[in-house]
Scaffold this motif. Structure first.
Motif, PDB file in Angstrom:
ATOM      1  N   ASN A  82       0.826  -1.202   0.000  1.00 54.59           N
ATOM      2  CA  ASN A  82       0.000   0.000   0.000  1.00 54.59           C
ATOM      3  C   ASN A  82       0.861   1.253   0.000  1.00 54.59           C
ATOM      4  OD1 ASN A  82      -2.510  -1.372   0.098  1.00 54.59           O
ATOM      5  ND2 ASN A  82      -2.211  -1.745   2.279  1.00 54.59           N
ATOM      6  N   LEU A  83       2.045   1.171  -0.584  1.00 47.93           N
ATOM      7  CA  LEU A  83       2.933   2.327  -0.609  1.00 47.93           C
ATOM      8  C   LEU A  83       2.353   3.447  -1.455  1.00 47.93           C
ATOM      9  CD1 LEU A  83       6.452   0.709  -1.129  1.00 47.93           C
ATOM     10  CD2 LEU A  83       5.464   1.527   1.012  1.00 47.93           C
ATOM     11  N   SER A  84       2.637   4.674  -1.046  1.00 49.03           N
ATOM     12  CA  SER A  84       2.300   5.821  -1.878  1.00 49.03           C
ATOM     13  C   SER A  84       3.428   6.035  -2.876  1.00 49.03           C
ATOM     14  CB  SER A  84       2.134   7.078  -1.016  1.00 49.03           C
ATOM     15  OG  SER A  84       3.389   7.461  -0.467  1.00 49.03           O
ATOM     16  N   TYR A  85       3.195   6.882  -3.851  1.00 49.40           N
ATOM     17  CA  TYR A  85       4.228   7.176  -4.842  1.00 49.40           C
ATOM     18  C   TYR A  85       5.465   7.761  -4.160  1.00 49.40           C
ATOM     19  CZ  TYR A  85       6.736   9.819  -8.418  1.00 49.40           C
ATOM     20  OH  TYR A  85       7.715  10.347  -9.216  1.00 49.40           O
ATOM     21  N   SER A  86       5.269   8.711  -3.239  1.00 46.87           N
ATOM     22  CA  SER A  86       6.413   9.353  -2.574  1.00 46.87           C
ATOM     23  C   SER A  86       7.187   8.361  -1.708  1.00 46.87           C
ATOM     24  CB  SER A  86       5.950  10.548  -1.729  1.00 46.87           C
ATOM     25  OG  SER A  86       4.993  10.144  -0.759  1.00 46.87           O
ATOM     26  N   GLN A  87       6.486   7.405  -1.094  1.00 47.34           N
ATOM     27  CA  GLN A  87       7.175   6.372  -0.309  1.00 47.34           C
ATOM     28  C   GLN A  87       8.001   5.468  -1.222  1.00 47.34           C
ATOM     29  OE1 GLN A  87       3.683   4.737   1.539  1.00 47.34           O
ATOM     30  NE2 GLN A  87       4.140   5.646   3.541  1.00 47.34           N
ATOM     31  N   ALA A  88       7.439   5.120  -2.362  1.00 43.92           N
ATOM     32  CA  ALA A  88       8.158   4.279  -3.324  1.00 43.92           C
ATOM     33  C   ALA A  88       9.413   4.980  -3.822  1.00 43.92           C
ATOM     34  CB  ALA A  88       7.247   3.932  -4.503  1.00 43.92           C
ATOM     35  N   VAL A 106      10.635  -1.783   8.816  1.00 40.82           N
ATOM     36  CA  VAL A 106      10.283  -0.474   9.392  1.00 40.82           C
ATOM     37  C   VAL A 106       8.798  -0.166   9.262  1.00 40.82           C
ATOM     38  CG1 VAL A 106      12.580   0.445   8.947  1.00 40.82           C
ATOM     39  CG2 VAL A 106      10.781   0.803   7.243  1.00 40.82           C
ATOM     40  N   GLY A 107       8.043  -1.068   8.592  1.00 39.26           N
ATOM     41  CA  GLY A 107       6.624  -0.791   8.372  1.00 39.26           C
ATOM     42  C   GLY A 107       6.439   0.431   7.491  1.00 39.26           C
ATOM     43  N   ALA A 108       7.098   0.419   6.330  1.00 34.27           N
ATOM     44  CA  ALA A 108       7.159   1.593   5.458  1.00 34.27           C
ATOM     45  C   ALA A 108       5.798   2.181   5.121  1.00 34.27           C
ATOM     46  CB  ALA A 108       7.899   1.231   4.165  1.00 34.27           C
ATOM     47  N   GLU A 109       4.819   1.325   4.863  1.00 35.69           N
ATOM     48  CA  GLU A 109       3.517   1.839   4.435  1.00 35.69           C
ATOM     49  C   GLU A 109       2.797   2.610   5.536  1.00 35.69           C
ATOM     50  OE1 GLU A 109       0.507  -1.898   5.070  1.00 35.69           O
ATOM     51  OE2 GLU A 109       1.899  -2.020   3.370  1.00 35.69           O
ATOM     52  N   ASN A 110       3.221   2.426   6.794  1.00 34.44           N
ATOM     53  CA  ASN A 110       2.590   3.131   7.909  1.00 34.44           C
ATOM     54  C   ASN A 110       3.344   4.396   8.316  1.00 34.44           C
ATOM     55  OD1 ASN A 110       0.578   1.092   8.217  1.00 34.44           O
ATOM     56  ND2 ASN A 110       2.089  -0.194   9.253  1.00 34.44           N
ATOM     57  N   LEU A 111       4.446   4.687   7.626  1.00 30.78           N
ATOM     58  CA  LEU A 111       5.241   5.870   7.940  1.00 30.78           C
ATOM     59  C   LEU A 111       4.922   7.000   6.967  1.00 30.78           C
ATOM     60  CD1 LEU A 111       8.768   4.248   8.499  1.00 30.78           C
ATOM     61  CD2 LEU A 111       7.050   4.802  10.221  1.00 30.78           C
ATOM     62  N   SER A 112       5.087   8.229   7.449  1.00 28.57           N
ATOM     63  CA  SER A 112       4.995   9.356   6.532  1.00 28.57           C
ATOM     64  C   SER A 112       6.246   9.332   5.660  1.00 28.57           C
ATOM     65  CB  SER A 112       4.916  10.670   7.311  1.00 28.57           C
ATOM     66  OG  SER A 112       6.150  10.922   7.977  1.00 28.57           O
ATOM     67  N   THR A 113       6.204  10.051   4.563  1.00 23.70           N
ATOM     68  CA  THR A 113       7.373  10.083   3.675  1.00 23.70           C
ATOM     69  C   THR A 113       8.591  10.611   4.420  1.00 23.70           C
ATOM     70  OG1 THR A 113       5.944  10.466   1.765  1.00 23.70           O
ATOM     71  CG2 THR A 113       8.286  10.965   1.490  1.00 23.70           C
ATOM     72  N   ARG A 114       8.381  11.628   5.263  1.00 25.97           N
ATOM     73  CA  ARG A 114       9.492  12.198   6.030  1.00 25.97           C
ATOM     74  C   ARG A 114      10.058  11.172   7.003  1.00 25.97           C
ATOM     75  NH1 ARG A 114       8.828  18.043   8.698  1.00 25.97           N
ATOM     76  NH2 ARG A 114       8.755  18.497   6.472  1.00 25.97           N
ATOM     77  N   GLU A 115       9.182  10.436   7.689  1.00 24.87           N
ATOM     78  CA  GLU A 115       9.644   9.413   8.635  1.00 24.87           C
ATOM     79  C   GLU A 115      10.405   8.305   7.911  1.00 24.87           C
ATOM     80  OE1 GLU A 115       6.094   9.668  12.032  1.00 24.87           O
ATOM     81  OE2 GLU A 115       5.855   8.397  10.255  1.00 24.87           O
ATOM     82  N   LEU A 116       9.926   7.934   6.734  1.00 27.88           N
ATOM     83  CA  LEU A 116      10.600   6.898   5.952  1.00 27.88           C
ATOM     84  C   LEU A 116      11.968   7.379   5.491  1.00 27.88           C
ATOM     85  CD1 LEU A 116      10.580   4.146   4.622  1.00 27.88           C
ATOM     86  CD2 LEU A 116       9.295   5.119   2.711  1.00 27.88           C
ATOM     87  N   GLN A 117      12.047   8.624   5.050  1.00 27.52           N
ATOM     88  CA  GLN A 117      13.338   9.181   4.630  1.00 27.52           C
ATOM     89  C   GLN A 117      14.317   9.219   5.803  1.00 27.52           C
ATOM     90  OE1 GLN A 117      11.888  12.931   3.092  1.00 27.52           O
ATOM     91  NE2 GLN A 117      11.909  12.203   0.967  1.00 27.52           N
ATOM     92  N   GLN A 118      13.803   9.512   7.006  1.00 24.83           N
ATOM     93  CA  GLN A 118      14.663   9.534   8.195  1.00 24.83           C
ATOM     94  C   GLN A 118      15.153   8.130   8.527  1.00 24.83           C
ATOM     95  OE1 GLN A 118      15.907  12.043   9.818  1.00 24.83           O
ATOM     96  NE2 GLN A 118      16.935  10.776  11.354  1.00 24.83           N
ATOM     97  N   ALA A 119      14.278   7.136   8.386  1.00 23.38           N
ATOM     98  CA  ALA A 119      14.672   5.745   8.651  1.00 23.38           C
ATOM     99  C   ALA A 119      15.765   5.296   7.670  1.00 23.38           C
ATOM    100  CB  ALA A 119      13.454   4.824   8.533  1.00 23.38           C
TER     101      ALA A 119
END
Length: 279
Positions: A82-88, A106-119
């Motif tokens: 269920n990734l968004s385009y920005s997460q992908a 990290v549960g990428a689909e449940n993170l905001s794009t900013r949180e994912l970038q930080q991870a």
């Protein structure tokens, strides 16, 4: 026939369903656009790609590149979910062979794009630190081996000089040996004082074991014992390998906690068997 009662929970479920469908449509559309951009780029003359993008689709280089990379790197991937385009796009910063495991961890689909970038940023920083640790450990290992070999060689040469009755040569070799042994002691002192600075390392050598190891190091540093020198080289290699193993366990822990526990258990089992053998 009674009407369906529309509660806040029902409405929320509908929103989540629409959101998931929208994400999938956007991402699948991005993949299809990327495929066609890759196809078009192969047909456009060299040096004209930027002008073609501007004239035909109004995409910047970076936007077009993201579409094309998504089409290439996610075509056979199970990571999408269920990734968004920005997460992908953010996950393009993770090597393809590590992406699915990292995203799940990290549960990428449940993170905001900013949180994912930080991870992702933290992952890269940890890898950088681990690489430094591994390089330092390798440098220490080579230094120990070279010194041990030097001490061993000098002891052999000194014994030969004494047998040959060459007092002058024996004196020179004795001085060189004393200097080399002093360097060994200094290096051992520095290594004992140097912390193993690995972020989030849980597995550390117990204090009582460190004391015992220090005593063994002191004993094997004594001159005139070739077997002890051999033991010293092997012993130091074992210690260096253990430090490398700790660093690798940390790397596994950040990517797959379950696998980390499995490997950690395997290490503890091996240590237990080694301990039983020495009793």
């Amino acid at each position: 026939m009674s009407e369906l009662v529309r509660t806040a929970q029902v409405i929320a479920a509908e929103i989540r369903s629409i959101d998931a469908q929208t994400r999938e449509i956007v991402l699948r559309s991005a993949i299809e656009i990327g495929k066609r951009l890759n196809e078009a780029k192969a047909l456009v003359s060299h040096g004209e790609w930027g002008a073609w993008l501007e004239a035909n689709v109004h995409y910047s280089y970076s936007t077009a590149n993201n579409f094309m990379r998504i089409a290439e790197e996610y075509k056979d991937s199970q990571t999408l979910g269920n990734l968004s385009y920005s997460q992908a796009v953010a996950l393009l910063g993770v090597p393809a062979e590590e992406r699915e495991q990292f995203a799940a961890g990290v549960g990428a689909e449940n993170l905001s794009t900013r949180e994912l970038q930080q991870a992702i940023k933290e992952k890269k920083q940890l890898e950088k630190e681990l690489k430094k640790i591994q390089q330092a450990a390798e440098k220490d290992r080579k230094a120990r081996e070279e010194l041990a070999e030097r001490v061993s060689q000098l002891q052999i040469e000194l014994a030969d000089a004494k047998i040959a009755g060459d007092a002058e040569q024996a004196q020179k070799l004795q001085e060189a040996l004393a200097e080399a042994q002093a360097k060994v002691k200094q290096l051992e002192k520095e290594l004992r004082a140097k912390p193993i600075d690995v972020p989030a390392v849980v597995e550390k050598i117990p204090e009582e074991v460190e004391k015992e190891l220090a005593e063994l190091r002191k004993k094997v540093a004594q001159p005139g014992n070739e077997t002890a020198i051999k033991f010293k080289v092997q012993f130091e290699a074992l210690g260096s390998g253990f430090r490398d193993l700790l660093a690798t366990l940390v790397e596994i822990q950040s990517a797959d906690p379950d696998m980390h526990e499995k490997y950690r258990g395997a290490v503890l089992g091996l240590i237990g068997k080694m301990s039983e053998t020495l009793r």
